[in-house]
Scaffold this active site. Structure first.
Site, PDB file in Angstrom:
ATOM      1  N   TYR A 162       1.233  -1.058   0.216  1.00 59.60           N
ATOM      2  CA  TYR A 162      -0.224  -0.498  -0.141  1.00 59.60           C
ATOM      3  C   TYR A 162       1.073   1.595  -0.384  1.00 59.60           C
ATOM      4  CZ  TYR A 162      -3.138  -3.315   1.615  1.00 59.60           C
ATOM      5  OH  TYR A 162      -4.175  -4.443   2.874  1.00 59.60           O
ATOM      6  N   ASP A 182     -13.313  -6.269  11.759  1.00 62.88           N
ATOM      7  CA  ASP A 182     -13.748  -6.705  10.638  1.00 62.88           C
ATOM      8  C   ASP A 182     -14.593  -7.708  10.774  1.00 62.88           C
ATOM      9  OD1 ASP A 182     -12.586  -5.447   8.555  1.00 62.88           O
ATOM     10  OD2 ASP A 182     -11.228  -6.824   8.494  1.00 62.88           O
TER      11      ASP A 182
END
Length: 189
Positions: free
Chosen positions: A132, A168
Site C-alpha cells: 500500500y 472486521d
C-alpha cells in the site's frame, strides 16, 4: 507502464506495468511518477508505504477513512487477491458503485483508489503480500469499517472466509458506517 481509468469508480486507475521476462524471471517498474502525473495525480502526495501478508481465505476490509479520506495505491506483490472498491463519495457520479479486481504478483498491476472509497480484499493463494502507498499518515481515530458481508453491497467473495479480524467481524452495516463517517466529519467542523 500504462494507466487505464476504472469505469465503475470515477477517479480510480489501474496501472499496468510492462514486464521484461526471460529465463531468469521478470523485471518491471511498479511505480512511475510520470505516468501517475499523466492522469492528474501528484506522485509526491504519497507519504507512507505499508505491506500486509495474508494466507488463503483471509479477508481484510472493507475499510476507509473519515475526514479528508485517504487515497492509496494497492498492489499484490506476491500471490493473488480478489480486490474490492466501493465508491462512497456522496457527490461522485459513481456513488455506491463497486468494482472488483484480480491483482497478482504475476501481473504486478497497481490500483489507485481515490479518497472516500472503501477497500477490501481476500487472499486467493497460500500467501499474498499486498503493498500500500497512502497519501497521508494513518490516524486510527478516522478508521471506518463496513461489514464485508453487508447484503446491500452483495460482494461475491470467491472463497469461504478463513479468517477475519475482530474489527472486521464486528463491523457495522454500510448504512450505519456511513452515519458514523458523517458524524466524524461534523466533529471536525
Amino acid at each position: 507502464m500504462r494507466a487505464t481509468p476504472v469505469p465503475e469508480i470515477d477517479g480510480a486507475y489501474l496501472f499496468e506495468p510492462t514486464p521484461y521476462a526471460d529465463e531468469r524471471g521478470f523485471f518491471c517498474r511498479t511505480f512511475d511518477a510520470e505516468v501517475v502525473r499523466s492522469v492528474g495525480l501528484d506522485p509526491d502526495a504519497f507519504v507512507q508505504d505499508s505491506l500486509s501478508r495474508s494466507v488463503r481465505g483471509v479477508l481484510r476490509g472493507l475499510h476507509l477513512r473519515a475526514g479528508a479520506g485517504e487515497a492509496k495505491l494497492v498492489r499484490c506483490s506476491y500471490g493473488r487477491i480478489f480486490d474490492v472498491v466501493v465508491d462512497l463519495r456522496a457527490g461522485s457520479p459513481t456513488y455506491r458503485n463497486t468494482a472488483f479486481f484480480d491483482l497478482s504478483g504475476e501481473t504486478q498491476r497497481t490500483l489507485y483508489i481515490p479518497a472516500g472509497c472503501a477497500h477490501g480484499f481476500q487472499a486467493l493463494t497460500e500467501t499474498a503480500d499486498i503493498a500500500y502507498r497512502i497519501d497521508r499518515p494513518h490516524d486510527p481515530a478516522e478508521d471506518v469499517t463496513i461489514a464485508f458481508d453487508d447484503p446491500e453491497l452483495g460482494i461475491p467473495w470467491p472463497l469461504p472466509v478463513a479468517s477475519v479480524s475482530l474489527r472486521d467481524r464486528e463491523a457495522p452495516s454500510l448504512a450505519e458506517a456511513l452515519k458514523h463517517a458523517e458524524a466524524l466529519k461534523h466533529e471536525e467542523n
